[in-house]
Design a protein around this motif. Structure first.
Motif, mmCIF file in Angstrom:
data_model
loop_
_atom_site.group_PDB
_atom_site.id
_atom_site.type_symbol
_atom_site.label_atom_id
_atom_site.label_comp_id
_atom_site.label_asym_id
_atom_site.label_seq_id
_atom_site.Cartn_x
_atom_site.Cartn_y
_atom_site.Cartn_z
ATOM 1 N N SER A 204 -5.778 0.683 7.991
ATOM 2 C CA SER A 204 -5.079 0.335 6.909
ATOM 3 C C SER A 204 -5.394 0.004 5.765
ATOM 4 O O SER A 204 -5.487 -1.320 5.907
ATOM 5 N N GLU A 206 -4.131 -0.415 2.095
ATOM 6 C CA GLU A 206 -2.495 -0.059 1.694
ATOM 7 C C GLU A 206 -2.025 -1.132 1.504
ATOM 8 O O GLU A 206 -1.459 -0.928 2.413
ATOM 9 N N GLU A 207 -0.931 -1.321 0.462
ATOM 10 C CA GLU A 207 0.198 -1.832 0.615
ATOM 11 C C GLU A 207 1.225 -1.533 1.402
ATOM 12 O O GLU A 207 1.286 -1.654 1.626
ATOM 13 N N ASN A 208 1.153 0.209 0.985
ATOM 14 C CA ASN A 208 2.304 0.435 1.836
ATOM 15 C C ASN A 208 1.617 1.832 3.097
ATOM 16 O O ASN A 208 1.268 2.041 2.187
ATOM 17 N N ASP A 211 0.954 5.007 2.274
ATOM 18 C CA ASP A 211 -0.189 5.338 0.700
ATOM 19 C C ASP A 211 -1.813 6.132 1.818
ATOM 20 O O ASP A 211 -2.261 6.445 1.565
ATOM 21 N N TYR A 212 -2.117 5.212 2.540
ATOM 22 C CA TYR A 212 -2.437 5.543 3.651
ATOM 23 C C TYR A 212 -2.655 6.546 4.281
ATOM 24 O O TYR A 212 -3.544 7.233 4.328
ATOM 25 N N LYS A 214 -1.211 9.011 3.280
ATOM 26 C CA LYS A 214 -1.299 10.269 2.354
ATOM 27 C C LYS A 214 -3.181 10.060 1.885
ATOM 28 O O LYS A 214 -3.289 11.456 1.972
ATOM 29 N N LYS A 215 -3.872 9.459 1.752
ATOM 30 C CA LYS A 215 -5.270 9.380 1.463
ATOM 31 C C LYS A 215 -6.351 9.827 2.591
ATOM 32 O O LYS A 215 -7.369 10.865 1.941
ATOM 33 N N ASP A 278 1.662 15.750 2.876
ATOM 34 C CA ASP A 278 1.896 14.728 1.573
ATOM 35 C C ASP A 278 2.847 14.280 1.113
ATOM 36 O O ASP A 278 3.938 12.868 0.919
ATOM 37 N N ASP A 282 6.030 10.889 0.559
ATOM 38 C CA ASP A 282 6.673 10.396 -0.280
ATOM 39 C C ASP A 282 8.641 10.126 -0.234
ATOM 40 O O ASP A 282 8.838 9.041 -0.340
ATOM 41 N N LYS A 285 8.758 7.164 2.855
ATOM 42 C CA LYS A 285 8.202 6.052 1.702
ATOM 43 C C LYS A 285 9.393 5.312 0.918
ATOM 44 O O LYS A 285 9.734 4.470 1.380
#
Length: 378
Positions: A204, A206-208, A211-212, A214-215, A278, A282, A285
């Motif tokens: 990862s 990403e900060e969270n 989010d990674y 998800k990507k 997806d 969220d 998170k």
């Protein structure tokens, strides 16, 4: 030199030389004779020598080999959910794991049939100890998961693999297949190991973490076989565990399991592709700021998808009823199907051995038990 050289598949520029190095190998001859039973050796050998890409090797040779496997050892493969996927998007497929070779091969056959991006697939290096199998795996777009490492080496290996998976998904536009756990499930309980997700998380940027994830577009996949062709081979390990003994593999056990999985009778097979994760990410998170808790929640989301969409067969219901001495699910199978399954049970294990009988039946019954945990799922 690339830092991924000792784990990656062949580059296309290396494919032809690799094929030519094994074209006369006895195992290649056996594989091609099985795949093309009515074709002269020189014909398929010449076609192999003209192959210069992994895709051509997979489509022209491996795809046909899997079709022969399905024809000779199954009553057919059905699929669902593939229509949700985009033809140009790479996905991270996380699936339950029943068979060493077939799980990923059948998913790739299905992806190809639907015009989707085929996967690079993780395979344990313990399964490709033989030089020919190592070459074959690299031709078939497998990358190596290193086993039997010290804790320090394991950490370095995990970092490297997570980085490689990230590169495939985000830079090479290549889908990736990985099992939800290390090794195949032996008892029919499909559960995502958090260690697998922690390994993926190392890549990862990403900060969270969510989010990674998800990507890289995680897609849970459930694959179910009406008959597990390696059910009998899983018994010694189950017996050892029941007796609190350390199980030690036989020398050629992985290879024998590999062959049995390919050639053993499977009856019906179904693959279901779940929804791309997806909104669930969220929610995770929002509800958890602790990374370990996020990983735990993600494992549960993947389990929920795999267990609720797992296709149950008559064999699963029969095993549940035999194990629990009930006829609760009798409307899900015929008397003939029950007799055939009982005959298989008698032929493959010592049914007088209570531990062995219960272990064998539980392997088939546990998917029913797991599905019953979800309201109205059965």
């Amino acid at each position: 030199m690339s830092k991924f050289d000792h784990i990656r598949p062949f580059y296309d520029s290396e494919v032809n030389e690799a094929i030519c190095s094994v074209v006369h190998h006895p195992m290649m001859k056996a594989l091609m004779s099985f795949t093309f039973p009515d074709v002269e050796e020189e014909v398929w050998a010449n076609q192999l020598r003209k192959t210069h890409s992994k895709r051509d090797f997979q489509i022209n040779f491996i795809y046909n080999a899997i079709q022969q496997v399905l024809q000779k050892s199954s009553d057919g493969l059905t699929t669902s959910g593939f229509e949700k996927l985009d033809k140009h998007t790479p996905y991270l497929f996380i699936s339950n794991h029943r068979d060493i070779i077939l799980d990923t091969s059948l998913i790739n056959v299905s992806l190809y049939d639907h015009g989707l991006i085929m996967t690079a697939s993780a395979i344990g290096d313990n399964l490709v100890q033989k030089a020919f199998l190592h070459v074959l795996s690299r031709l078939n777009r497998n990358f190596l998961v290193q086993r039997s490492l010290s804790p320090r080496e394991l950490l370095q290996s995990s970092k490297l693999m997570s980085e490689y998976i990230c590169q495939l998904l985000t830079r090479e536009n290549r889908s990736v297949w990985i099992a939800q756990r290390e090794g195949r499930t032996k008892d029919g309980n499909d559960m995502t190991q958090q260690g697998v997700l922690k390994m993926l998380a190392m890549g990862s940027d990403e900060e969270n973490l969510m989010d990674y994830f998800k990507k890289i577009k995680i897609v849970p996949v459930s694959i179910s076989y009406e008959y597990d062709p390696t059910d009998m081979l899983k018994m010694p390990r189950l017996m050892a565990e029941a007796n609190d003994e350390v199980y030690i593999k036989e020398k050629n056990e992985d290879f024998m399991t590999l062959i049995s999985g390919i050639m053993g009778q499977k009856k019906h097979i179904h693959i279901h592709v779940g929804d791309i994760l997806d909104k669930e990410l969220d929610v995770i998170k929002e509800e958890n700021d602790n990374q370990n808790k996020q990983i735990q929640a993600l494992a549960q989301v993947i389990d929920d998808s795999i267990l609720t969409t797992y296709k149950l067969w008559p064999t699963n219901y029969i095993a549940y009823d035999l194990l629990n001495d009930t006829n609760r699910f009798a409307n899900h199978y015929t008397e003939k199907e029950k007799n055939l399954f009982e005959r298989r049970l008698e032929m493959r294990i010592d049914i007088e051995n209570k531990v062995m009988r219960e272990g064998f039946l539980a392997m088939y019954a546990n998917p029913v038990v797991n599905k019953m945990k979800y309201e109205n799922a059965v």
